[in-house]
Design an enzyme around this catalytic site. Structure first.
Site, mmCIF file in Angstrom:
data_model
loop_
_atom_site.group_PDB
_atom_site.id
_atom_site.type_symbol
_atom_site.label_atom_id
_atom_site.label_comp_id
_atom_site.label_asym_id
_atom_site.label_seq_id
_atom_site.Cartn_x
_atom_site.Cartn_y
_atom_site.Cartn_z
ATOM 1 N N SER A 268 0.829 -1.214 0.000
ATOM 2 C CA SER A 268 0.000 0.000 0.000
ATOM 3 C C SER A 268 0.865 1.267 0.000
ATOM 4 C CB SER A 268 -0.927 0.007 1.206
ATOM 5 O OG SER A 268 -1.622 -1.220 1.302
HETATM 6 N N1 SAH Z 1 -1.175 -3.799 3.511
HETATM 7 C C1 SAH Z 1 -0.609 -4.730 2.546
HETATM 8 C C2 SAH Z 1 -1.478 -4.716 1.316
HETATM 9 C C3 SAH Z 1 -1.368 -5.942 0.507
HETATM 10 S S1 SAH Z 1 -2.484 -5.966 -0.876
HETATM 11 C C4 SAH Z 1 0.810 -4.240 2.221
HETATM 12 O O1 SAH Z 1 1.074 -3.053 2.431
HETATM 13 O O2 SAH Z 1 1.622 -5.016 1.738
HETATM 14 C C5 SAH Z 1 -3.859 -6.794 -0.157
HETATM 15 C C6 SAH Z 1 -3.652 -8.231 0.204
HETATM 16 O O3 SAH Z 1 -4.926 -8.772 0.559
HETATM 17 C C7 SAH Z 1 -3.121 -9.126 -0.920
HETATM 18 O O4 SAH Z 1 -1.931 -9.726 -0.498
HETATM 19 C C8 SAH Z 1 -4.228 -10.174 -1.114
HETATM 20 O O5 SAH Z 1 -3.737 -11.467 -1.425
HETATM 21 C C9 SAH Z 1 -4.919 -10.139 0.235
HETATM 22 N N2 SAH Z 1 -6.298 -10.631 0.241
HETATM 23 C C10 SAH Z 1 -7.299 -10.418 -0.665
HETATM 24 N N3 SAH Z 1 -8.429 -11.047 -0.284
HETATM 25 C C11 SAH Z 1 -8.132 -11.681 0.894
HETATM 26 C C12 SAH Z 1 -8.881 -12.518 1.788
HETATM 27 N N4 SAH Z 1 -10.167 -12.821 1.569
HETATM 28 N N5 SAH Z 1 -8.255 -12.993 2.883
HETATM 29 C C13 SAH Z 1 -6.963 -12.692 3.146
HETATM 30 N N6 SAH Z 1 -6.202 -11.932 2.343
HETATM 31 C C14 SAH Z 1 -6.774 -11.422 1.233
#
Ligand code: SAH
Length: 219
Positions: free
Chosen positions: A61
């Site tokens: 993010s």
């Molecule tokens: N805050 C994180 C953002 C990662 S992007 C960072 O800064 O790195 C969002 C993440 O949510 C992705 O890795 C994706 O695989 C995960 N995601 C999407 N749907 C999900 C679910 N139902 N359960 C768990 N993770 C999920």
């Protein structure tokens, strides 16, 4: 004396310019090195205020969005936090500094394992990483003081509202189209649930279940 890191100063000044005021949040954003959570060429862009690619087609993010989400979450050192969408583990590391315990769920096994390794090896010890579908929460650990979601859902998952304590806060992006998502703050009171719109955002979608093996490369 510690050398002055000009990039870090610019990074923090940008967060202040974007309206981040909470001193604890600014301190945590200064202490946690975003570079740790990036790969290869993207490490050199770690202090830019933009989302960047991580593996499995996901993104780390944008720092100013992370800071705003955490400021609005109003955590303190007695909070038990549920995070959904561990991704790189960057937001998890910041949450770890500002709460008592963090349960973080990721649906991609390789992302979960890498984030867990990074967090343990960099002394973020109050975090538990879990592989699973975060939209179901963790019933046996509920209720949580705070819930934070880094992926956009069509609607507020009611299971997660149930797993939030009275007086608790949840921050999440809502909206299915990439261009029309809004970051929402939910406060659960005994008598009613309050909603506040924060600003427009762009997150990856909150998906159901775990990915099928072979469904993605680079994982
Ligand atoms: N805050 C994180 C953002 C990662 S992007 C960072 O800064 O790195 C969002 C993440 O949510 C992705 O890795 C994706 O695989 C995960 N995601 C999407 N749907 C999900 C679910 N139902 N359960 C768990 N993770 C999920």
């Amino acid at each position: 004396m510690k050398p002055i890191n000009e990039e870090k100063i610019k990074f923090i000044l940008n967060l202040k310019r974007k309206g981040i005021r909470d001193k604890e949040v600014l301190k945590a954003m200064e202490t946690v090195d975003r570079k740790l959570f990036l790969d290869g060429i993207f490490k050199s862009r770690s202090e830019d205020d933009i989302p960047l690619p991580i593996s499995c087609g996901q993104t780390i993010s944008q720092p100013s969005v992370v800071a705003k989400m955490i400021e609005k979450l109003e955590t303190n050192k007695s909070c038990k936090v549920l995070e959904i969408g561990t991704g790189s583990g960057y937001l998890t590391a910041i949450l770890s500094k500002l709460s008592k315990r963090v349960f973080s769920i990721e649906r991609h096994e390789s992302l979960k394992k890498k984030a867990e390794w990074l967090l343990i090896n960099n002394n973020f010890r109050n975090v538990i990483c879990i592989l699973g579908d975060g939209s179901l929460g963790i019933e046996y650990q509920a209720p949580f003081d705070r819930i934070i979601i880094s992926a956009a859902a069509e609607d507020i998952p009611q299971i997660l509202i149930k797993q939030l304590k009275y007086g608790g806060i949840m921050i999440l992006p809502i909206g299915m189209s990439k261009d029309e998502q809004t970051l929402i703050k939910v406060r659960k009171e005994k008598s009613k649930i309050h909603y506040e719109e924060i600003f427009k955002v762009r997150f990856v979608p909150l998906l159901e279940g775990l990915p099928k093996i072979g469904n993605y490369i680079n994982g």
